[in-house]
Design an enzyme around this catalytic site. Structure first.
Site, PDB file in Angstrom:
ATOM      1  N   THR A 194       3.876  10.140  -3.504  1.00 60.25           N
ATOM      2  CA  THR A 194       3.137  10.477  -3.054  1.00 60.25           C
ATOM      3  C   THR A 194       3.066  11.412  -3.053  1.00 60.25           C
ATOM      4  OG1 THR A 194       2.728   8.345  -2.487  1.00 60.25           O
ATOM      5  CG2 THR A 194       1.363   9.830  -0.813  1.00 60.25           C
ATOM      6  N   GLU A 206       0.330   1.288  -8.097  1.00 64.77           N
ATOM      7  CA  GLU A 206       0.060   1.165  -6.802  1.00 64.77           C
ATOM      8  C   GLU A 206      -0.440  -0.137  -6.241  1.00 64.77           C
ATOM      9  OE1 GLU A 206      -0.017   3.658  -4.106  1.00 64.77           O
ATOM     10  OE2 GLU A 206      -0.982   4.878  -5.694  1.00 64.77           O
ATOM     11  N   ASP A 264       1.785  -1.471  -3.441  1.00 63.68           N
ATOM     12  CA  ASP A 264       1.138  -1.734  -2.529  1.00 63.68           C
ATOM     13  C   ASP A 264       0.233  -2.929  -1.855  1.00 63.68           C
ATOM     14  OD1 ASP A 264       1.664   0.352  -1.049  1.00 63.68           O
ATOM     15  OD2 ASP A 264       1.077   1.487  -1.713  1.00 63.68           O
ATOM     16  N   SER A 270      -2.840   1.471   2.101  1.00 64.15           N
ATOM     17  CA  SER A 270      -2.422   2.910   1.959  1.00 64.15           C
ATOM     18  C   SER A 270      -1.850   2.646   3.683  1.00 64.15           C
ATOM     19  CB  SER A 270      -3.716   3.325   0.925  1.00 64.15           C
ATOM     20  OG  SER A 270      -2.663   4.449   1.506  1.00 64.15           O
TER      21      SER A 270
HETATM   22  N1  GLY Z   1       1.449   4.373  -1.792  1.00 63.90           N
HETATM   23  C1  GLY Z   1       1.698   4.309  -1.436  1.00 63.90           C
HETATM   24  C2  GLY Z   1       0.375   4.540   0.055  1.00 63.90           C
HETATM   25  O1  GLY Z   1      -0.636   4.282  -0.653  1.00 63.90           O
HETATM   26  O2  GLY Z   1       0.797   4.047   0.976  1.00 63.90           O
END
Ligand code: GLY
Length: 561
Positions: free
Chosen positions: A369, A408, A411, A440
């Protein structure tokens, strides 16, 4: 008598008057500032500002440049949240460019026949990728808020991809960490490795296919990515590698403008990310708890204990209630209410850790990130946190496109109570659904006080929110950017039930006191996070910026001409 009352003003009051009202234009910063995780991305932002762009154009330039020079953190195959403040009218908005689950996604797509999570299925390879949001978000920001054409703001990134940049040790460390996964994708191996091996330090990394894709977006806008030849190429590349994308996934992707979460806390206004980021709500809960149980006067061990207990409670609610509010009911009002937080704070024993299992039913890194902060001479601001999730995302590059895909999908909660790559657990609110945005932790934030504004954020997976919380408290306490990014960090995320501490942050006797209170304390081997801060003090201090010493980034302040 009246004569006596007309006392001559002391010299310093005259000076104060002049400083406050006469020569200083306190309503605009007069300088541009960019802090990002890579010096070349900071340069890209400054170049676009120098070319007459505003903070929003610079945000486009920095986002695109980071996609090239920091591929392990973010990219055009990923997503993000851009928190914007427009100075002319005070308009504040969060541009949500988060990835969405493909339309063919199913709730159990990462489970085997026995209902167990298939290791790495949501982390490595094409099946792990959500539908990217960055290209759509960049076009949206440029056209709605920028002054310059999208093509111009993408220029520095295109040059960096075409001409290359020398890779550094951070790149080598992250590519080394993901080496096996990168080798498994011919496209990723060709783009990021040399003959399947880690490139040496200083190696000039050129990404001509990515340059071609960026050129296409510059020429055709986001449509060049989400429709037509490139979209067809991506869908067939993903499907050939076991993914489930369809052309409709790309064609239907939409950026959403969301109202940020705003919290008033002790004379400050904290503006942060809305759902599908959990950041704003978790921060609001922690700040409301702190309001009812201040920690400033406490000894270090008690302060860390109470803060960790607040983090534990807020993260427990994250796990239990939070998900994409366009798809599930989230009790937002209650979670944001002071009464809920005050009740949670009352449950904190000042001398004893609360076992996490006692709090709720199921359930709830540092270099992956990325975050950048920008302030322009007119007072426009951007705090943006972008991601491909795990370092180098899914480690899968769609052949022929240069597009590195995110992972993603990890998540989401693959299964209630099962931990993701960051040890976060979740429940039905964050279960996989077609078209849904995964929860997220990314928390781009403004801390506003009369006379002072701080723009901050950081990468770091599940630790993002606790880092931003500590950063907010430091900003409120009056720390300058250099101190905010440097100070030691600690973290609690409900599960696993332990306080994680950066090395050198707490004295041994403080750690012993915390253990005596019942906390498991893990002192990590290394520091974490990569915070980027810009601050503007209207009356004395001006604009300053700092990039986290844990990373390789750069912060710069340049007076406008
Ligand atoms: N992929 C890290 C977040 O969105 O928290």
């Amino acid at each position: 008598m009246s004569r006596q009352l007309r006392v001559k003003a002391p010299w310093w009051s005259l000076l104060a008057f002049c400083l406050l009202f006469a020569p200083v234009r306190a309503d605009v910063p007069g300088s541009n500032a960019v802090a990002s995780a890579h010096p070349l991305a900071t340069e890209a932002g400054l170049a676009v500002l120098a070319a007459g762009g505003n903070a929003f154009d610079a945000a486009v330039a920095v986002s695109a440049a980071l996609a090239v020079v920091e591929p392990y953190g973010s990219g055009i195959g990923g997503g993000g949240f851009w928190l914007l403040h427009r100075a002319s009218d005070g308009h504040q908005v969060m541009v949500d460019g988060r990835e969405t689950a493909p339309l063919a996604a199913t709730v159990d797509m990462y489970l085997d026949a026995d209902g167990n999570v298939i290791p790495k299925a949501s982390i490595d390879g094409a099946l792990a990728a959500g539908i990217p949001g960055v290209p759509a978000a960049l076009e949206h920001i440029a056209s709605r808020y920028g002054r310059l054409p999208l093509a111009l703001s993408l220029g520095p990134a295109i040059i960096l991809a075409e001409q290359g940049f020398p890779i550094d040790d951070a790149y080598r460390r992250m590519a080394g960490f993901r080496l096996q996964a990168l080798r498994a994708s011919p496209g990723a191996s060709a783009q990021f490795l040399v003959d399947g091996e880690l490139p040496p330090s200083g190696h000039l990394l050129r990404q001509p296919q990515l340059a071609g894709t960026l050129r296409r977006i510059a020429r055709e806008g986001a449509a060049g990515f989400y429709r037509g030849e490139l979209a067809e190429q991506m869908v067939s590349g993903v499907r050939a590698a076991g993914g489930i994308w369809q052309l409709d996934d790309l064609a239907q992707y939409r950026v959403v403008e969301r109202e940020p979460v705003v919290v008033s806390y002790r004379g400050h206004r904290i503006v942060s990310a809305a759902l599908p980021s959990s950041g704003g709500i978790v921060l609001a809960q922690a700040l409301h708890m702190l309001e009812s149980r201040p920690v400033e006067a406490l000894a270090t061990a008690s302060r860390v204990h109470v803060l960790a207990e607040m983090m534990r409670r807020a993260y427990a609610d994250r796990a239990r209630y939070l998900g994409d509010s366009d798809h599930v009911e989230v009790p937002r009002q209650r979670l944001l209410s002071r009464s809920h937080a005050y009740a949670q704070a009352r449950g904190i024993d000042p001398h004893r850790a609360t076992p996490s299992q006692a709090l709720a039913t199921p359930r709830a890194g540092g270099e992956d990130t990325t975050h950048f902060s920008i302030l322009d001479r007119d007072g426009n601001r951007v705090a943006a946190t972008l991601s491909v999730n795990y370092p180098f995302g899914a480690a899968f590059v769609v052949p022929g496109t240069g597009v590195l895909l995110n992972d993603e999908m990890d998540d989401f909660s693959a299964k209630p109570g099962a931990a993701n790559a960051y040890g976060l657990v979740g429940n039905a609110a964050n279960a996989i659904e077609p078209g849904k945005r995964m929860l997220s932790s990314m928390s781009p934030t403004f801390v506003e006080a009369p006379g002072r504004v701080t723009i901050l954020g950081t990468p770091g997976g599940s630790r993002i929110i606790s880092m931003v919380l500590l950063g907010i408290l430091d900003a409120i306490a009056g720390y300058a950017p250099g101190d905010i990014v440097d100070r030691g960090r600690f973290h609690h995320q409900w599960l696993p039930d332990r306080i994680e501490v950066e090395p050198g942050t707490l004295d041994t006797h403080v750690i012993e006191q915390l253990r005596d209170m019942g906390h498991e304390v893990e002192v990590r081997d290394s520091r974490y996070g990569n915070m980027q801060v810009v601050q503007w003090r209207r009356f004395g201090g001006g604009v300053s910026a700092a990039s986290d010493p844990r990373g390789i980034g750069a912060a710069a302040v340049e007076p406008a001409d």
